[in-house]
Enzyme design. Structure first.
Site, PDB file in Angstrom:
ATOM      1  N   TYR A 116      65.644 -45.429  10.597  1.00  0.00           N
ATOM      2  CA  TYR A 116      64.316 -44.818  10.605  1.00  0.00           C
ATOM      3  C   TYR A 116      64.475 -43.312  10.659  1.00  0.00           C
ATOM      4  O   TYR A 116      65.266 -42.801  11.450  1.00  0.00           O
ATOM      5  CB  TYR A 116      63.521 -45.314  11.814  1.00  0.00           C
ATOM      6  CG  TYR A 116      62.151 -44.685  11.962  1.00  0.00           C
ATOM      7  CD1 TYR A 116      61.131 -44.957  11.044  1.00  0.00           C
ATOM      8  CD2 TYR A 116      61.866 -43.823  13.020  1.00  0.00           C
ATOM      9  CE1 TYR A 116      59.877 -44.378  11.178  1.00  0.00           C
ATOM     10  CE2 TYR A 116      60.607 -43.247  13.165  1.00  0.00           C
ATOM     11  CZ  TYR A 116      59.614 -43.530  12.234  1.00  0.00           C
ATOM     12  OH  TYR A 116      58.373 -42.961  12.389  1.00  0.00           O
ATOM     13  N   ASP A 120      71.049 -37.873  11.016  1.00  0.00           N
ATOM     14  CA  ASP A 120      69.821 -37.914  11.812  1.00  0.00           C
ATOM     15  C   ASP A 120      70.223 -38.291  13.227  1.00  0.00           C
ATOM     16  O   ASP A 120      70.416 -39.468  13.540  1.00  0.00           O
ATOM     17  CB  ASP A 120      68.838 -38.925  11.213  1.00  0.00           C
ATOM     18  CG  ASP A 120      67.524 -38.974  12.000  1.00  0.00           C
ATOM     19  OD1 ASP A 120      67.485 -38.445  13.134  1.00  0.00           O
ATOM     20  OD2 ASP A 120      66.549 -39.547  11.473  1.00  0.00           O
ATOM     21  N   LYS A 137      63.667 -35.780  20.196  1.00  0.00           N
ATOM     22  CA  LYS A 137      63.744 -36.502  21.471  1.00  0.00           C
ATOM     23  C   LYS A 137      64.392 -35.696  22.606  1.00  0.00           C
ATOM     24  O   LYS A 137      63.721 -34.843  23.185  1.00  0.00           O
ATOM     25  CB  LYS A 137      64.397 -37.862  21.237  1.00  0.00           C
ATOM     26  CG  LYS A 137      63.521 -38.656  20.232  1.00  0.00           C
ATOM     27  CD  LYS A 137      63.781 -40.113  20.053  1.00  0.00           C
ATOM     28  CE  LYS A 137      62.654 -40.710  19.209  1.00  0.00           C
ATOM     29  NZ  LYS A 137      63.067 -41.404  18.019  1.00  0.00           N
TER      30      LYS A 137
HETATM   31  C1  PLP Z   1      62.254 -41.113  16.639  1.00  0.00           C
HETATM   32  C2  PLP Z   1      63.045 -40.855  15.422  1.00  0.00           C
HETATM   33  C3  PLP Z   1      62.581 -40.022  14.396  1.00  0.00           C
HETATM   34  C4  PLP Z   1      61.189 -39.479  14.368  1.00  0.00           C
HETATM   35  O1  PLP Z   1      60.919 -38.606  15.424  1.00  0.00           O
HETATM   36  P1  PLP Z   1      59.380 -38.361  15.838  1.00  0.00           P
HETATM   37  O2  PLP Z   1      59.471 -37.285  16.868  1.00  0.00           O
HETATM   38  O3  PLP Z   1      58.881 -39.666  16.356  1.00  0.00           O
HETATM   39  O4  PLP Z   1      58.673 -37.931  14.617  1.00  0.00           O
HETATM   40  C5  PLP Z   1      63.439 -39.723  13.365  1.00  0.00           C
HETATM   41  N1  PLP Z   1      64.682 -40.229  13.309  1.00  0.00           N
HETATM   42  C6  PLP Z   1      65.153 -41.045  14.271  1.00  0.00           C
HETATM   43  C7  PLP Z   1      66.548 -41.544  14.175  1.00  0.00           C
HETATM   44  C8  PLP Z   1      64.343 -41.400  15.340  1.00  0.00           C
HETATM   45  O5  PLP Z   1      64.806 -42.260  16.262  1.00  0.00           O
END
Ligand code: PLP
Length: 428
Positions: A144, A239, A267
């Site tokens: 994701y 990511d 995060k």
């Molecule tokens: C949570 C997440 C996102 C998106 O971050 P948001 O602050 O919710 O937009 C993108 N990549 C990964 C791997 C994530 O876990």
């Protein structure tokens, strides 16, 4: 089991907020329940509006590695608020957070702050396309990367067909440059590069996949991405929105010893405030406006409140490296409790773990990609979830989310959770 007040608030919320929630997984649809409404949280505990207290293994889906309302982080947020919450002008705090991130992650020589992980990924992709002057990107099934149009793509009918929209409202044209392959598959990766190598701007990957439950990378898979991207002039984007500052202080790239071109954070670096960031080599980052032709901007980007929370959180992690070992150990104890209960009650179970991250799957086959993850027994997960909640354990209401351990979880928490696991498994 869900209190009357939560039921009442949810009933009202669904009337004026879609699904009653501001992010879909919170709605508890996959477990067929009403979500508890949270009133407050402190350390490892979260308390709902009916006064039920739970041990929290969601941690706001990743950021709360130090536990909730850490006193030093809260103090910094308060101080920042008193000095004004946003100026839309450069501040010393932005510089400080940038210095901490660049100091921790050697591949990141320059970094740009934004306000969410989604925004950071979207910007990183634009940057990669601007830098390489190519359009196609490769992502992996089950990873994701936020909800921007180009990344809401699922695989077409074969590995070499381009993506199709994975959400209504995404034009097919927006994902026609998104190629999707299976996580951990070096074969599919090679096939895609053989076919599209010259057109690929970037490969984006969660170096530790935390959005299909927890799935660990094969080292040769990450190495293969690195090798092929270099050979074909494409960029490698990690990511690390979940893995950054969680898997180690230098993220998954430090842990696995692989150097991406661009890294995306979110995060943890916001310490519980809305933040995202993307960074990489100077020659790449220099493409971003105002230095270069790739446009990206944000009214609240780098706002002092979020910076203050992020700085304090990262400082605590940096200055207390034993934290990682500590939470890893506690997560390992919990892993053992799961395995023990599974054996005792004959439950088919696979647990993936890396440091403080756990993926608990109700299946007996190894979980290495999305295909193997979805073989899990979802009906069994549903029942397990309900029994855990009944025993005061708050985990994500989905088989396909990770368990997040924090530094605030103590031996008593692990003990109570292990007993809850035994209870839940005895009923499965
Ligand atoms: C949570 C997440 C996102 C998106 O971050 P948001 O602050 O919710 O937009 C993108 N990549 C990964 C791997 C994530 O876990």
């Amino acid at each position: 089991m869900i209190g009357a007040r939560s039921e009442e608030l949810f009933k009202k919320s669904v009337e004026i907020i879609p699904g009653g929630v501001n992010s879909p997984v919170r709605a508890y649809k996959s477990v067929g329940m009403t979500p508890p409404f949270i009133k407050s949280a402190k350390g490892s505990k979260i308390i709902d509006v009916d006064g039920n207290e739970y041990i929290d293994y969601v941690g706001s889906w990743g950021p709360m590695i130090l536990g909730h309302a850490h006193p030093e982080v809260v103090e910094e947020i308060k101080k920042a608020c008193e000095d004004g919450t946003t100026f839309g002008a450069p501040t010393e705090k932005e510089l400080k957070l940038a210095e901490i991130i660049c100091g921790a992650v050697p591949s990141v020589e320059m970094v740009r702050m934004v306000s969410s992980g989604t925004e950071a990924v979207m910007s990183a992709i634009r940057l990669a396309r601007g830098f390489t002057r190519r359009d196609k990107i490769l992502k992996f099934e089950g990873c994701y990367h936020g909800h921007s149009d180009g990344l809401l793509a699922k695989a077409g009918s074969g590995a070499l067909t381009t993506g199709v929209p994975d959400s209504a409202g995404v034009p097919a044209d927006y994902v026609k440059n998104t190629i999707t392959a299976a996580y951990n598959s070096c074969d599919e990766l090679e096939e895609v590069f053989k076919h599209y190598g010259r057109d690929i701007a970037a490969v984006i990957v969660e170096p530790v996949a935390g959005n299909m439950g927890l799935v660990l990378p094969k080292v040769e898979f990450l190495e293969s991405i690195r090798k092929l991207t270099i050979e074909h002039g494409a960029l490698m984007i990690f990511d690390e929105v979940i893995s950054g500052f969680r898997v180690s202080f230098s993220g998954a790239q430090g842990y696995y010893g692989i150097t991406p071109d661009i890294t995306v954070f979110g995060k943890i670096i916001g310490g519980g405030m809305p933040v995202g960031a993307y960074g990489g080599r100077k020659e790449i980052m220099d493409m971003i406006s105002p230095n270069g032709p790739v446009y990206q901007a944000g009214t609240l980007s780098g706002n002092p409140v979020a910076m203050a929370a992020g700085i304090k959180t990262l400082e605590i992690l940096r200055d207390n490296p034993e934290i990682y070992e500590d939470i890893g150990k506690r997560a390992q104890e919990l892993e053992m409790a799961f395995m023990k209960a599974a054996q005792k009650y004959g439950i088919a179970l696979k647990v993936n773990r890396l440091g403080s991250l756990l993926g608990v799957f109700f299946t007996d086959a190894d979980v290495v990609d999305l295909k193997s993850a979805v073989k899990s027994d979802l009906e069994r997960f549903k029942r397990y979830f309900k029994y855990m909640l009944e025993k005061g354990i708050y985990i994500a209401p989905s088989q396909f989310e990770a368990v997040f351990m924090s530094f605030a979880h103590d031996e008593a928490d692990i003990d109570k959770t292990s007993k809850a696991v035994d209870y839940a498994f005895s009923k499965l």
